[in-house]
Design a protein around this motif. Structure first.
Motif, short mmCIF file in Angstrom:
data_model
loop_
_atom_site.label_atom_id
_atom_site.label_comp_id
_atom_site.label_asym_id
_atom_site.label_seq_id
_atom_site.Cartn_x
_atom_site.Cartn_y
_atom_site.Cartn_z
N PHE A 31 0.83 -1.21 0.00
CA PHE A 31 0.00 0.00 0.00
C PHE A 31 0.86 1.25 0.00
CE2 PHE A 31 -1.88 3.31 2.76
CZ PHE A 31 -2.88 3.73 1.91
N MET A 32 1.92 1.25 0.80
CA MET A 32 2.78 2.43 0.90
C MET A 32 3.47 2.71 -0.43
SD MET A 32 3.33 4.75 3.02
CE MET A 32 4.36 6.22 2.97
N MET A 33 3.90 1.68 -1.13
CA MET A 33 4.54 1.87 -2.43
C MET A 33 3.54 2.44 -3.44
SD MET A 33 7.17 -1.35 -2.91
CE MET A 33 5.95 -2.61 -2.58
N ALA A 34 2.31 1.91 -3.42
CA ALA A 34 1.27 2.42 -4.32
C ALA A 34 0.94 3.87 -3.99
CB ALA A 34 0.02 1.55 -4.22
N LEU A 35 0.87 4.18 -2.70
CA LEU A 35 0.55 5.54 -2.28
C LEU A 35 1.65 6.51 -2.68
CD1 LEU A 35 -1.30 7.47 -0.72
CD2 LEU A 35 -0.05 6.86 1.35
N LEU A 36 2.90 6.10 -2.51
CA LEU A 36 4.03 6.94 -2.88
C LEU A 36 3.99 7.25 -4.38
CD1 LEU A 36 6.64 8.39 -2.17
CD2 LEU A 36 7.86 6.22 -2.49
N GLY A 37 3.67 6.23 -5.18
CA GLY A 37 3.56 6.44 -6.62
C GLY A 37 2.46 7.42 -6.97
N TYR A 38 1.34 7.31 -6.28
CA TYR A 38 0.23 8.23 -6.56
C TYR A 38 0.57 9.65 -6.13
CZ TYR A 38 -4.26 10.55 -6.47
OH TYR A 38 -5.27 11.46 -6.69
N VAL A 39 1.24 9.79 -5.00
CA VAL A 39 1.61 11.13 -4.53
C VAL A 39 2.55 11.81 -5.53
CG1 VAL A 39 2.91 12.39 -2.76
CG2 VAL A 39 1.25 10.65 -2.09
N LEU A 40 3.54 11.07 -6.03
CA LEU A 40 4.45 11.63 -7.03
C LEU A 40 3.71 12.03 -8.29
CD1 LEU A 40 7.49 9.19 -6.65
CD2 LEU A 40 7.32 11.54 -5.81
#
Length: 296
Positions: free
Chosen positions: A199-208
């Motif tokens: 989830f954190m990796m997916a969230l980081l990608g979305y934030v970028l």
């Protein structure tokens, strides 16, 4: 890690045992000290200076004031729920006031929108990394987000083809919250360390992606919602964002439950309620964007 700085720091500290002994001595915490290399039961052979120091520690402990009920009471799920309801009452009241103010003076829309967003963002990081829980700052965040959401909601509602979208977004936010709450505490949705990392990796990608998209819109390279616009790709992006925000609620519930199980003091319920509010504000904004794209 969690979806926002509040639970991210909390989970990191909890995994290191930072909260293991908050407000209460552990078994053997006040046991008689031993000299290096000296087995237990041989305290009688310790130097007189060591015995005197130990006696002084005991006297200091006995003479210290007793802990109050507020200091010893542990955080419960009900504490978090009640604090959350209180904060959202403040947010909704301020948002309604901002809405009415903009109706009387449309020029207030942009200042309230930008001002609330900036102040809210600053408070998120101040509260998240502050060592002491500060209820006044948390209430101030609710006020700032109320100004921001009131202005944003009125701006969306002013667009003819988006009329009624705010009510839809509010109802959808409540439904997603209740649904995720039921699914998590019924055990249907489980949060594991593996799922947290994914989830954190997916969230980081979305934030970028969101940051790059915002820059492109602000610089005039793209218009409207930016990448994808209101077409199928744009709707898909919003669906993914809503999905991330929804799962973030499950991660937040898990962090709150871990805090309750760890026996955190009652004052930490303010911090947990604040973290939950951060996620719900994000979810509401993403739902607004999704419904607006679908209307277009």
């Amino acid at each position: 890690m969690a979806s926002n700085p509040v639970f991210g720091r909390f989970d990191k500290d909890l995994s290191k045992g930072e909260y293991a002994s908050i407000g209460q001595p552990q078994y053997g915490q006040y046991a008689q000290p031993q000299q290096p290399g000296m087995p237990g039961g041989q305290w009688s052979q310790a130097p007189a200076a060591g015995a005197a120091a130990y006696q002084q520690n005991l006297e200091d402990l006995y003479n210290s004031p007793a802990a109050t009920s507020a200091q010893t009471r542990r955080m419960t799920m009900n504490d978090v729920i009640m604090k959350s309801l209180g904060l959202f009452a403040v947010l909704v009241a301020v948002a309604a006031g901002a809405w009415i103010a903009i109706d009387h003076n449309p020029s207030l829309s942009v200042p309230l929108w930008i001002g609330g967003a900036i102040v809210g963002l600053i408070l998120v990081f101040v509260i998240s990394f502050k060592k002491v829980v500060s209820p006044p700052l948390i209430v101030a965040y609710a006020v700032a987000e109320g100004l921001f959401l009131g202005a944003v909601s009125r701006s969306f509602e002013n667009v003819p083809q988006w009329s009624g979208i705010v009510v839809q977004a509010v109802i959808a936010t409540l439904c997603v919250f209740v649904g995720m709450y039921a699914l998590f505490f019924s055990g249907v949705i489980k949060v594991t360390e593996r799922s947290r990392k994914i989830f954190m990796m997916a969230l980081l990608g979305y934030v970028l992606f969101a940051v790059v998209n915002a820059i492109l819109v602000w610089t005039g390279v793209l218009s409207g919602f930016g990448v994808g616009g209101s077409g199928p790709w744009g709707i898909l992006i919003s669906v993914v964002a809503v999905g991330l925000a929804a799962y973030s609620l499950a991660v937040d519930f898990d962090s709150i439950q871990r805090g309750v199980n760890a026996g955190l003091p009652e004052k930490y319920s303010w911090l947990m309620a604040f973290g939950l509010m951060v996620t719900l504000v994000w979810l509401y904004v993403e739902l607004l964007r999704l419904f607006a794209r679908m209307r277009d």
